[in-house]
Write a protein that holds these residues in place. Structure first.
Motif, mmCIF file in Angstrom:
data_model
loop_
_atom_site.group_PDB
_atom_site.id
_atom_site.type_symbol
_atom_site.label_atom_id
_atom_site.label_comp_id
_atom_site.label_asym_id
_atom_site.label_seq_id
_atom_site.Cartn_x
_atom_site.Cartn_y
_atom_site.Cartn_z
ATOM 1 N N PRO A 90 0.830 -1.211 0.000
ATOM 2 C CA PRO A 90 0.000 0.000 0.000
ATOM 3 C C PRO A 90 0.863 1.259 0.000
ATOM 4 N N ASN A 91 0.329 2.320 -0.574
ATOM 5 C CA ASN A 91 1.022 3.610 -0.643
ATOM 6 C C ASN A 91 2.389 3.483 -1.300
ATOM 7 N N SER A 92 2.376 2.959 -2.519
ATOM 8 C CA SER A 92 3.629 2.758 -3.244
ATOM 9 C C SER A 92 3.460 3.084 -4.718
ATOM 10 N N TYR A 93 4.590 3.269 -5.377
ATOM 11 C CA TYR A 93 4.627 3.418 -6.835
ATOM 12 C C TYR A 93 5.918 2.784 -7.339
ATOM 13 N N ALA A 94 5.913 2.424 -8.609
ATOM 14 C CA ALA A 94 7.078 1.777 -9.211
ATOM 15 C C ALA A 94 8.132 2.817 -9.575
ATOM 16 N N ALA A 95 9.385 2.447 -9.377
ATOM 17 C CA ALA A 95 10.503 3.313 -9.758
ATOM 18 C C ALA A 95 11.617 2.442 -10.324
ATOM 19 N N THR A 96 12.280 2.974 -11.334
ATOM 20 C CA THR A 96 13.467 2.351 -11.895
ATOM 21 C C THR A 96 14.626 3.319 -11.644
ATOM 22 N N PRO A 97 15.861 2.925 -11.887
ATOM 23 C CA PRO A 97 16.980 3.823 -11.578
ATOM 24 C C PRO A 97 16.876 5.223 -12.184
ATOM 25 N N LYS A 98 16.278 5.347 -13.363
ATOM 26 C CA LYS A 98 16.224 6.663 -14.008
ATOM 27 C C LYS A 98 14.840 7.301 -14.017
ATOM 28 N N ASN A 99 13.787 6.551 -13.644
ATOM 29 C CA ASN A 99 12.430 7.094 -13.748
ATOM 30 C C ASN A 99 11.539 6.679 -12.590
ATOM 31 N N SER A 100 10.618 7.565 -12.268
ATOM 32 C CA SER A 100 9.535 7.242 -11.344
ATOM 33 C C SER A 100 8.298 6.988 -12.196
ATOM 34 N N LEU A 155 5.450 5.772 -1.431
ATOM 35 C CA LEU A 155 6.896 5.600 -1.479
ATOM 36 C C LEU A 155 7.272 4.731 -2.674
ATOM 37 N N PRO A 156 8.471 4.956 -3.224
ATOM 38 C CA PRO A 156 8.874 4.162 -4.390
ATOM 39 C C PRO A 156 9.243 2.729 -4.017
ATOM 40 N N ILE A 157 8.883 1.823 -4.912
ATOM 41 C CA ILE A 157 9.369 0.449 -4.861
ATOM 42 C C ILE A 157 10.334 0.342 -6.041
ATOM 43 N N SER A 158 11.582 0.044 -5.776
ATOM 44 C CA SER A 158 12.608 0.050 -6.822
ATOM 45 C C SER A 158 12.641 -1.263 -7.586
ATOM 46 N N PHE A 159 12.714 -1.102 -8.904
ATOM 47 C CA PHE A 159 12.846 -2.233 -9.819
ATOM 48 C C PHE A 159 14.023 -1.935 -10.734
ATOM 49 N N PRO A 160 14.698 -2.974 -11.237
ATOM 50 C CA PRO A 160 15.755 -2.719 -12.216
ATOM 51 C C PRO A 160 15.141 -2.185 -13.506
ATOM 52 N N SER A 161 15.921 -1.431 -14.231
ATOM 53 C CA SER A 161 15.444 -0.904 -15.512
ATOM 54 C C SER A 161 15.467 -2.033 -16.529
ATOM 55 N N TYR A 162 14.311 -2.388 -17.016
ATOM 56 C CA TYR A 162 14.241 -3.412 -18.046
ATOM 57 C C TYR A 162 13.017 -3.166 -18.913
ATOM 58 N N GLN A 163 12.851 -3.976 -19.929
ATOM 59 C CA GLN A 163 11.842 -3.730 -20.952
ATOM 60 C C GLN A 163 10.424 -3.683 -20.405
ATOM 61 N N SER A 164 10.171 -4.270 -19.254
ATOM 62 C CA SER A 164 8.843 -4.250 -18.652
ATOM 63 C C SER A 164 8.326 -2.823 -18.463
ATOM 64 N N PHE A 165 9.237 -1.858 -18.320
ATOM 65 C CA PHE A 165 8.852 -0.472 -18.087
ATOM 66 C C PHE A 165 8.884 0.380 -19.348
ATOM 67 N N LEU A 166 8.915 -0.266 -20.507
ATOM 68 C CA LEU A 166 8.824 0.466 -21.761
ATOM 69 C C LEU A 166 7.537 1.279 -21.740
ATOM 70 N N ASN A 167 7.658 2.588 -21.976
ATOM 71 C CA ASN A 167 6.502 3.473 -21.959
ATOM 72 C C ASN A 167 6.220 3.953 -23.371
ATOM 73 N N LEU A 168 4.994 3.737 -23.835
ATOM 74 C CA LEU A 168 4.610 4.145 -25.188
ATOM 75 C C LEU A 168 4.314 5.644 -25.239
ATOM 76 N N ASN A 169 5.340 6.427 -25.455
ATOM 77 C CA ASN A 169 5.133 7.872 -25.544
ATOM 78 C C ASN A 169 5.331 8.439 -26.938
ATOM 79 N N SER A 170 5.990 7.690 -27.794
ATOM 80 C CA SER A 170 6.219 8.198 -29.138
ATOM 81 C C SER A 170 6.176 7.038 -30.139
ATOM 82 N N PRO A 171 5.934 7.346 -31.415
ATOM 83 C CA PRO A 171 5.834 6.295 -32.423
ATOM 84 C C PRO A 171 7.078 5.433 -32.552
ATOM 85 N N GLU A 172 8.251 5.942 -32.169
ATOM 86 C CA GLU A 172 9.490 5.193 -32.309
ATOM 87 C C GLU A 172 9.487 3.906 -31.488
#
Length: 186
Positions: A120-130, A166-183
């Motif tokens: 409870p009261n958490s969000y995902a975070a990777t080394p470079k992004n919240s 509070l952040p829950i830290s995860f390693p940066s990996y493809q699971s956190f790919l964010n669809l923000n641009s057509p690329e």
């Protein structure tokens, strides 16, 4: 705990509706993929849509009794993710436990969702992004309404300052790919 899917963004940078987009090699569109992952840990899921994709998504999930499709509600229409959360709070005015996931993360692993759901009261975070759009918090309609009256519609401020997540830290990996641009579509 209610699963809440944010599927109402304008997708202006992406160039097409992210909710209805089918990521390569996936059997379903992003909204269905997200709903299915949330149903692994939630008994009920709300999908917050926009007026353009509401009918299509409502039809897509009409056969499921534990999935409801909602749209932004006055007086907080078209204010991004917080409008979707407010629409959910209109359905559940009492203090409600939400597990929030945006359709922007088509490769998000069920294990990440399960970990956030367990904290409870958490969000995902990777080394470079919240990743505030992957979060777990409680809020009531009254509390959210009063918060939004101040005019701060930034999800990050709501998650950190109002909900004290509070952040829950995860390693940066493809699971956190964010669809923000057509690329990132392929």
């Amino acid at each position: 705990m209610i699963g809440l899917v944010l599927a109402g963004g304008k997708s202006s940078r992406f160039g097409q509706d992210k909710a209805l987009y089918r990521y390569p090699n996936q059997k379903a569109n992003n909204v269905e993929v997200t709903v299915n992952k949330l149903l692994m840990v939630c008994n009920h899921v709300l999908i917050s849509t926009n007026t353009q994709n509401y009918s299509v998504i409502k039809r897509q999930f009409s056969h499921l009794n534990n999935v409801d499709v909602i749209v932004d509600q006055e007086p907080f229409k078209q204010h991004g993710p917080l409008s979707g959360i407010y629409a959910a709070s209109c359905q559940n005015p009492q203090t409600t436990d939400y597990l929030l996931v945006a359709v922007d993360y088509p490769l998000l692993s069920p294990s990440v969702i399960s970990i956030i759901a367990s904290n409870p009261n958490s969000y995902a975070a990777t080394p470079k992004n919240s990743h505030y759009a992957i979060s777990h918090f409680q809020v009531s309609k009254r509390t959210l309404h009063d918060y939004l009256l101040f005019g701060d519609f930034r999800l990050s401020h709501f998650i950190i300052d109002s909900r004290r997540c509070l952040p829950i830290s995860f390693p940066s990996y493809q699971s956190f790919l964010n669809l923000n641009s057509p690329e990132v579509q392929s």
